[in-house]
Design a protein around this motif. Structure first.
Motif, PDB file in Angstrom:
ATOM      1  N   SER A 105       0.520   4.430  -0.182  1.00 18.47           N
ATOM      2  CA  SER A 105       1.840   5.009  -0.369  1.00 18.47           C
ATOM      3  C   SER A 105       2.858   4.095   0.311  1.00 18.47           C
ATOM      4  N   LEU A 106       3.955   3.822  -0.381  1.00 14.53           N
ATOM      5  CA  LEU A 106       4.997   3.014   0.237  1.00 14.53           C
ATOM      6  C   LEU A 106       5.756   3.807   1.306  1.00 14.53           C
ATOM      7  N   ALA A 107       5.494   5.104   1.380  1.00 16.77           N
ATOM      8  CA  ALA A 107       6.038   5.904   2.479  1.00 16.77           C
ATOM      9  C   ALA A 107       5.476   5.425   3.821  1.00 16.77           C
ATOM     10  N   ASP A 108       4.355   4.706   3.786  1.00 20.43           N
ATOM     11  CA  ASP A 108       3.790   4.129   5.003  1.00 20.43           C
ATOM     12  C   ASP A 108       4.737   3.095   5.617  1.00 20.43           C
ATOM     13  N   PHE A 109       5.702   2.609   4.834  1.00 21.32           N
ATOM     14  CA  PHE A 109       6.663   1.612   5.296  1.00 21.32           C
ATOM     15  C   PHE A 109       8.028   2.239   5.622  1.00 21.32           C
ATOM     16  N   ARG A 110       8.050   3.563   5.728  1.00 20.53           N
ATOM     17  CA  ARG A 110       9.306   4.278   5.998  1.00 20.53           C
ATOM     18  C   ARG A 110      10.027   3.684   7.204  1.00 20.53           C
ATOM     19  N   ASP A 111      11.357   3.603   7.085  1.00 20.33           N
ATOM     20  CA  ASP A 111      12.254   3.095   8.122  1.00 20.33           C
ATOM     21  C   ASP A 111      12.157   1.589   8.346  1.00 20.33           C
ATOM     22  N   GLN A 112      11.418   0.883   7.484  1.00 18.88           N
ATOM     23  CA  GLN A 112      11.363  -0.570   7.569  1.00 18.88           C
ATOM     24  C   GLN A 112      12.297  -1.185   6.531  1.00 18.88           C
ATOM     25  N   VAL A 113      12.715  -2.404   6.780  1.00 17.04           N
ATOM     26  CA  VAL A 113      13.390  -3.219   5.772  1.00 17.04           C
ATOM     27  C   VAL A 113      12.281  -3.940   5.025  1.00 17.04           C
ATOM     28  N   LEU A 114      12.352  -3.906   3.697  1.00 19.69           N
ATOM     29  CA  LEU A 114      11.301  -4.505   2.880  1.00 19.69           C
ATOM     30  C   LEU A 114      11.862  -5.586   1.971  1.00 19.69           C
ATOM     31  N   LEU A 115      11.060  -6.612   1.735  1.00 18.24           N
ATOM     32  CA  LEU A 115      11.354  -7.597   0.708  1.00 18.24           C
ATOM     33  C   LEU A 115      10.203  -7.520  -0.277  1.00 18.24           C
ATOM     34  N   VAL A 116      10.468  -6.950  -1.455  1.00 17.55           N
ATOM     35  CA  VAL A 116       9.453  -6.760  -2.486  1.00 17.55           C
ATOM     36  C   VAL A 116       9.546  -7.945  -3.439  1.00 17.55           C
TER      37      VAL A 116
END
Length: 170
Positions: free
Chosen positions: A18-29
């Motif tokens: 789940s991408l919710a595992d990366f909650r509160d992070q800045v992501l570069l997809v």
């Protein structure tokens, strides 16, 4: 409102995440490929990840073979290539489609949020989407926009507090 956290994807090792595992992070997809003229960008992506990960930043790599058959390998070959040639330690996901009827839902959403020169279509490997801590898309960058040119954008996104840590007033 839909955010990146509403999606999941299969990791390159085969498990669903789940991408919710990366909650509160800045992501570069990023949609990636091992035999693209842009493949050396793996080094820059790894450098960004290493520099900013402790501040709440992650690169998410999504291999794609839709552009000139530049990602012909299977997941094991891709993982081996990324780790041995470019020393990639950021999360990599299973090979996907970014255009057409089999597009990963995450990429359909990303393209709707930030269309490119070709409308919603992605034109080549190493197209990048910067996602803020709130899970919304901040910007889309063409393959020619190299990772070293994104450091200031990543820093600006990291400066915005996560929604769960923002102060509220009554």
């Amino acid at each position: 409102m839909t955010t990146v956290y509403d999606f999941s994807a299969t990791r390159i090792e085969g498990n669903e995440q789940s991408l919710a595992d990366f909650r509160d992070q800045v992501l570069l997809v990023v949609n990636t490929a091992s035999q693209s003229p842009y493949t050396p960008q793996y080094s820059g992506l790894q450098k960004l990840y290493k520099t900013y990960r402790k501040q709440g930043f992650s690169v998410l790599g999504f291999p794609c073979d839709q552009f000139g058959h530049q990602e012909p390998g299977d997941e094991n070959e891709i993982a081996n290539f990324c780790s041995t040639i470019y020393h990639v330690t950021f999360p990599m996901f299973a090979k996907i489609d970014v255009n057409g009827s089999r597009t990963l839902p995450l990429f359909n959403w990303l393209k709707r949020e930030q269309g490119g020169l070709l409308g919603g279509r992605i034109k080549w490997s190493f197209t990048k989407f910067l996602v803020g801590r709130d899970g919304s898309v901040i910007a889309r960058y063409a393959p020619v926009h190299t990772p070293d040119k994104l450091a200031d954008k990543v820093e600006a996104a990291l400066a915005v507090p996560a929604p769960s840590t923002r102060e509220t007033s009554d």
